[in-house]
Every structure is written in structure tokens, then in C-alpha cells.
Design an enzyme around this catalytic site. Structure first.
Site, short mmCIF file in Angstrom:
data_model
loop_
_atom_site.label_atom_id
_atom_site.label_comp_id
_atom_site.label_asym_id
_atom_site.label_seq_id
_atom_site.Cartn_x
_atom_site.Cartn_y
_atom_site.Cartn_z
N SER A 45 0.83 -0.04 1.82
CA SER A 45 0.02 1.09 2.28
C SER A 45 -1.27 0.65 2.96
O SER A 45 -1.87 1.45 3.70
CB SER A 45 -0.30 2.03 1.11
N ASP A 290 -10.18 4.73 -5.64
CA ASP A 290 -9.46 3.88 -4.68
C ASP A 290 -10.41 2.86 -4.05
O ASP A 290 -11.22 3.20 -3.18
CB ASP A 290 -8.82 4.75 -3.60
N HIS A 293 -7.77 0.83 -0.46
CA HIS A 293 -7.65 1.33 0.91
C HIS A 293 -9.05 1.55 1.49
O HIS A 293 -10.05 1.38 0.81
CB HIS A 293 -6.83 2.62 0.91
#
Length: 333
Positions: A45, A290, A293
Site C-alpha cells: 500500500s 498511521d 503511509h
């Protein structure tokens, strides 16, 4: 900001290389360079995150149309009509054939079976016609894994299974890159350029990703405030070593390999992650804080600045390599 992040300074910092300038991304220039070509992001991702950054940067010139052959969001294909340019992403978090053997596992984050000597055909059978491949992986290797070679269990990483030797994360990581690179060098009709996008460190502090860790800094590190070390250094060096071996083998077959080194630029940006602002507060998500990312816009856009500069200098580099190859042949004769 969409999910309520209160600060915006992280959008204003720019990477300044030593001894040269890195121009601001020029979407028109990029699209002209890739006219009539195709580019695929292969990995997890974070690789998809870079593709999303690129789509955002290019949107100042053109929005693509969705030509995906499946409804699976892990496998997307976009097309820029005016430039006959195809952009795709292929999901392969471990690069090799694998499956989730247990959704819980010893750390409640899953237990994965990796077949370290087998290609992941979800991408290896799809990429031979692409002009550019950008390969990356890393963060999924922190989770528990069982390693198979020749269809037999050879060891694991933190699987806690009886009579299975713990070989550590780096064993599987190295073998996975080796197999993925072997797959590319073995593609029958592939004539493209392969880029390894190097490991981008996460920035969890005061706990691991699944143990309350977070990233709340609002400015970059200064160069003397942190350094590449420990696991980050080991992951970086492992993939670069395997890259160099694949590059050497690829040259014998006339294939081009390039290193898209984003590690140091990413290491210095703990402020560029969404933290708890990557989703709505009420959403039930795996990565609540997170720190893996990257926000858009944000530091990940620099990766595409790098990519554009590499595209711009590719003609010169290819010519130099052809000249060097000719000189070697003359010396052999």
C-alpha cells in the site's frame, strides 16, 4: 484537511539535495516523457500511496479514466487519453507467492505463509509489456511468517510454532526480493526499465504500530537528529544488495535497473504521516495511528520529483551505458 489534521506546515518543506537543485514536479513534462508508454507500481500500500501521489500531481494537466479489469482495489489501471499513458498498480505485499494462514497468529496481526522460491503470478504474469516497473516492499515483513522453499517449511519469523526454526525477518525479506528480481530478469519479452524504490521507514514512537505507537511531530528531523540504523538500515542494505546482484544479471540480458532511493529523504519526515487523521474518528481501521503511509500532499510527492528527474536523465545514462558496454567489447576482442 479532509480528516481534520489541524496543521499544514508539513506540506511546505522541500527536500534539498547536496550540490544540486531538485525542480518542482512539472506534470506536463512528466506526461510528455511517458507519452505512449506504461508504468506499473508493484508492491504494497505504500507503493499504491506513491501512485496516488502521482495521480494527484498529474491532475493539474489531466484526470485519467479507470480501465481496471477487476473491481479489486488492489489492482487498478488508469489511462491518460491525451497522452496514451497507462498507469497501474499490482498488490503484492511480500513480492512472492503467499497466503494468510491464520488471521490472528501469535500477535493478532495474522500469520502468513510465504513461498520464497515461487513467483507471485498475480503480478509476474501481467507486467512484461510495461515500459517502467517500480518495485517496493517492506512493512509487511514485520508480521509473523512461515517460510517455504521447495514446498517445505524451512523456518519462520516469530511464528511460535513447535519444531520450526525462527530464521528472522531478514531471511524472508532477502529471499523475497531475490525471487522477485529473478522473475523480472526472466520475463520473456520484457524490455522495460525496473526501479527499486527503497524502503521508507515508519515513524512510530512510544509503542509499536499495534501497541499504541503514534507520530505526532509537526516538523522534519534535522539531519543531525536521526540516522539510518537498526532495522531500517538492515532492510535498506538487504534490498540494495539484492538489487545490485539483479542489476548485474539484468545487464547480461540487456535489461535496465535503476535505484529510486527515497530512504534518507523519508527518514527525516516524521511529520508527514496521517497519524489519526487518515480516517474518520468513528471508523474501525487496522492502522488507527498511521505512521507508515504519507499525507497528500506531503513528503511522498518528493518521490515523484525524484522519478521525474530520473526519467529526464535516462537518455544520457542509457547512452553512457551503451558506450561503456562497447568499450568492454573492444577490450575483450
Amino acid at each position: 484537511m479532509k480528516y481534520g489534521r489541524p496543521d499544514s506546515d508539513y506540506t511546505k518543506w522541500k527536500w534539498k539535495p547536496d550540490g544540486c537543485d531538485l525542480p518542482v514536479f512539472n506534470p506536463s513534462q512528466f506526461l510528455e516523457l511517458v507519452r505512449g508508454k506504461s508504468l506499473a507500481f508493484v508492491g504494497d500500500s505504500v507503493g499504491r500511496n506513491q501512485m496516488q501521489s502521482l495521480i494527484c500531481l498529474l491532475s493539474r494537466v489531466e484526470y485519467p479514466i479507470d480501465l481496471s479489469y477487476t473491481t479489486d482495489e488492489h489492482f487498478k489501471r488508469w489511462f491518460y487519453t491525451s497522452y496514451n499513458f497507462t498507469l497501474a498498480t499490482f498488490w503484492t505485499p511480500h513480492l512472492v507467492k503467499g497466503r494468510e494462514a491464520d488471521t490472528d497468529g501469535p500477535t493478532n496481526t495474522g500469520l502468513f505463509s510465504l513461498y520464497l522460491d515461487e513467483f507471485d503470478q498475480n503480478w509476474t504474469t501481467q507486467v512484461q509489456d510495461f515500459d517502467f516497473l517500480i518495485l517496493s516492499a517492506g512493512h509487511w515483513f514485520f508480521r509473523p511468517m512461515v517460510f517455504y522453499e521447495n514446498n517445505k517449511v524451512v523456518g519462520c519469523h516469530y511464528c511460535l510454532l513447535e519444531n520450526v526454526t525462527d530464521l528472522g525477518m531478514y531471511y524472508g525479506y532477502r529471499k523475497a526480493f531475490r525471487t522477485a528480481f529473478k522473475a523480472i530478469n526472466g520475463l520473456e519479452n520484457y524490455k522495460g526499465i525496473t526501479y527499486l524504490r527503497t524502503f521508507a521507514p515508519s515513524h512510530f514512537e512510544n509503542g509499536l504500530w499495534n501497541q499504541g505507537g503514534n507520530c505526532v511531530r509537526t516538523r522534519p528531523f534535522r539531519s543531525n537528529e536521526t540516522q539510518l540504523e537498526g532495522q531500517n538500515m538492515e532492510l535498506y542494505m538487504t534490498q540494495v544488495e539484492e538489487f545490485r546482484a539483479a542489476e548485474k544479471e539484468g545487464k547480461r540480458k540487456g535489461l535496465k535497473w535503476r535505484l529510486l532511493d527515497t530512504t534518507q529523504a523519508s527518514l527525516l519526515r516524521p511529520d508527514g504521516h496521517p497519524s489519526r487523521y487518515g480516517h474518520w474518528a468513528h471508523e474501525n481501521v487496522t492502522l488507527y495511528n498511521d505512521c507508515v503511509h504519507w499525507c497528500l500532499p506531503g513528503p511522498i510527492d518528493t518521490w515523484n520529483d525524484f522519478l521525474l528527474e530520473m526519467f529526464k536523465t535516462e537518455g544520457v545514462r542509457s547512452a553512457e551505458e551503451r558506450l561503456l558496454s562497447s568499450d568492454r567489447k573492444l577490450l575483450v576482442k
